[in-house]
Design a protein around this motif. Structure first.
Motif, PDB file in Angstrom:
ATOM      1  N   PHE A  17       0.837  -1.105  -0.451  1.00 22.00           N
ATOM      2  CA  PHE A  17       0.120   0.230   0.101  1.00 22.00           C
ATOM      3  C   PHE A  17       1.102   0.966  -0.294  1.00 22.00           C
ATOM      4  N   GLU A  42      -5.949   7.173  -0.390  1.00 21.69           N
ATOM      5  CA  GLU A  42      -4.568   5.379  -1.032  1.00 21.69           C
ATOM      6  C   GLU A  42      -4.489   6.032  -2.510  1.00 21.69           C
ATOM      7  N   ASP A  45      -3.237   0.132  -2.826  1.00 19.44           N
ATOM      8  CA  ASP A  45      -3.893  -0.783  -2.206  1.00 19.44           C
ATOM      9  C   ASP A  45      -3.929  -2.119  -2.382  1.00 19.44           C
ATOM     10  N   TYR A  50      -5.071  -1.774   3.906  1.00 18.98           N
ATOM     11  CA  TYR A  50      -4.334  -0.681   4.629  1.00 18.98           C
ATOM     12  C   TYR A  50      -6.266   0.189   4.058  1.00 18.98           C
ATOM     13  N   PHE A  57      -2.348  -0.475   8.746  1.00 19.81           N
ATOM     14  CA  PHE A  57      -2.174  -2.240   7.978  1.00 19.81           C
ATOM     15  C   PHE A  57      -2.590  -2.730   9.016  1.00 19.81           C
ATOM     16  N   SER A 148       3.853   3.831   4.104  1.00 18.08           N
ATOM     17  CA  SER A 148       3.606   2.384   3.047  1.00 18.08           C
ATOM     18  C   SER A 148       4.334   1.304   3.610  1.00 18.08           C
TER      19      SER A 148
END
Length: 153
Positions: A17, A42, A45, A50, A57, A148
């Protein structure tokens, strides 16, 4: 992971993600204490692991994961500093990375801070990034702040 007789390997569950905050400066005061870094947009993903409503997450499978955070921020004075870190299952883990960033003489002095974490997770473990302004207030720019992660193996 699937390994075929001819050596071809596939990973049907390869979560990853990349999320960022919304554009604009966000004020963060010392009274706010610990807060989860709000990355609600986002960018990608893969696997849907996430949650952009609580910025967490959740690992779908056990394995080694890599996480990266970038925070674009400023503090109101030299008395302030950022104390930011990864949380695993709602607790700071031994493998946590603390991101310390101190204020400068110029309140408009903006900086980018980054943190990385490589950690083994069990299925359903949760990871989030906590931010905290200490000593004085600060601001971060959501559009240039990212969170991320991905399964390494």
């Amino acid at each position: 992971m699937r390994i075929y007789a001819d050596g071809y390997i596939t990973k049907p569950t390869q979560p990853m993600f990349h999320a960022k905050g919304t554009s604009g400066w966000v004020s963060h005061t010392t009274a706010d204490a610990n807060q989860t870094l709000p990355c609600s947009y986002e960018v990608t993903d893969q696997g849907g692991n996430y949650d952009n409503s609580n910025y967490v997450f959740t690992a779908p499978v056990a394995g080694s994961y890599v996480f990266h955070v970038q925070v674009y921020a400023k503090l109101d004075s030299t008395a302030g500093y950022w104390s930011n870190y990864f949380y695993v299952n709602n607790a700071s883990s031994q493998e946590t990375h603390h991101l310390w960033a101190y204020g400068t003489d110029a309140t408009a002095n903006e900086n980018t801070y980054e943190a990385h974490l490589i950690i083994k997770l069990a299925a359903n473990d949760q990871v989030k990034y906590i931010i905290r302004a200490v000593g004085d207030d600060g601001d971060y720019y959501g559009g240039h702040t990212t969170f991320s992660g991905y399964l390494l193996g």
